[in-house]
Scaffold this active site. Sequence first.
Site, mmCIF file in Angstrom:
data_model
loop_
_atom_site.group_PDB
_atom_site.id
_atom_site.type_symbol
_atom_site.label_atom_id
_atom_site.label_comp_id
_atom_site.label_asym_id
_atom_site.label_seq_id
_atom_site.Cartn_x
_atom_site.Cartn_y
_atom_site.Cartn_z
ATOM 1 N N SER A 195 69.995 2.194 11.914
ATOM 2 C CA SER A 195 69.445 3.518 11.645
ATOM 3 C C SER A 195 68.138 3.408 10.866
ATOM 4 C CB SER A 195 70.495 4.368 10.911
ATOM 5 O OG SER A 195 70.163 5.731 10.918
ATOM 6 N N ASP A 290 74.777 9.662 20.004
ATOM 7 C CA ASP A 290 73.962 9.536 18.797
ATOM 8 C C ASP A 290 72.673 10.320 18.982
ATOM 9 O OD1 ASP A 290 72.458 8.745 16.615
ATOM 10 O OD2 ASP A 290 72.547 6.600 17.066
ATOM 11 N N HIS A 320 76.948 7.402 16.238
ATOM 12 C CA HIS A 320 76.147 6.826 15.162
ATOM 13 C C HIS A 320 77.089 6.429 14.015
ATOM 14 C CE1 HIS A 320 72.165 6.413 13.202
ATOM 15 N NE2 HIS A 320 72.862 6.586 12.093
#
Length: 348
Positions: A195, A290, A320
């Site tokens: 991320s 995601d 995610h």
Amino acid sequence: MVTTSDLLALVQAKGAQALFSLPTPAVRRLAGRPVEVDGRTLDPEMQLLLRVMGLNGPAVETLSITRGRRVYTEAFRMLGGRQPVGAVTDRTIDGPEGPVGLRFYTPRGLSGRSQALVYLHGGGWVYGDLDAYDAVCSFLAEEAQVRVVSVDYRLAPEAQFPAGFDDVWAAWRWVTEHAPGLGIEPGAIAIGGDSAGGNLSALVAQHAARSDDVVAPAFQLLIYPATDFVEERPSRTRLGEGFLLTKAFMDQCEENYLAGDEDRADVRLSPLRQDAHGVAPAYLVTAGFDPLRDEGTAYAEHLRAAGVRVEHVEESGLIHGFANMVGIGRSAPRAMRRAAAALQRGLS
């Protein structure tokens, strides 16, 4: 039909980790009717996790940042479980504006110099710490049989852009310069993260490729990276609610990370907007459910267009945050074993 009260009773009776150890048919029944978006079907374990997490209080973005950070770390420590690893040691180094914490992971049975991964955690540049990502780093160290160095970079809003990048760049330089004394092969060090950490990893790889006095990464492990602050792609909206990472969370993090007058195409901010020629080969994994899926895919295409060897894998049923879920169920650990195998191949 399993009701919310039934599910809560199961969680209280068995504990979350035991719940996800149930046989797959039982997990499917507890998860509920299959969820489909964009031709993808949500993995039943992910669907069940979302139901369980919906029972456990408000979303992180609705809390104060101080409280949200505690909740974030507690949740990911629970989902990661206790992962075995040979040795863990902490130290600090001098950063650009003060000390930067590092945590070193050595897998069991490893002796002598080895390959290594410098890992940059996620959390939207606002959340996350060494403890929240302890399980991820232990898991990768053992599965890939490499040393892992986790970096505790400064967070916003206390330290806004480009503080996080400045810290991880300093950490990368320090690790590569001191590699032999750390038991690390100097030419066999990967950069990686998830991320926001995937964003920072891609930026470190780009900066190192353009620098004459810094050892460049031998490999990149990019896990659902954020890659573009300029353009919002369809998945940000299409998947921005109901799949753990929300658009509200991302918007809040962006507001805290940026002062508001930055060039969003800055070389320390949006790797998708930079020249990627000459950067290290990469394993880039995205999740089908995601909000960051589309920009991760776009970055894989950007790397290929620059002649970079990249293996892009979409874990189509996952959400995610699956990197932190190595302590529950089967789907997320399998995906992370694939990532660890790619890391091992990339450094061998």
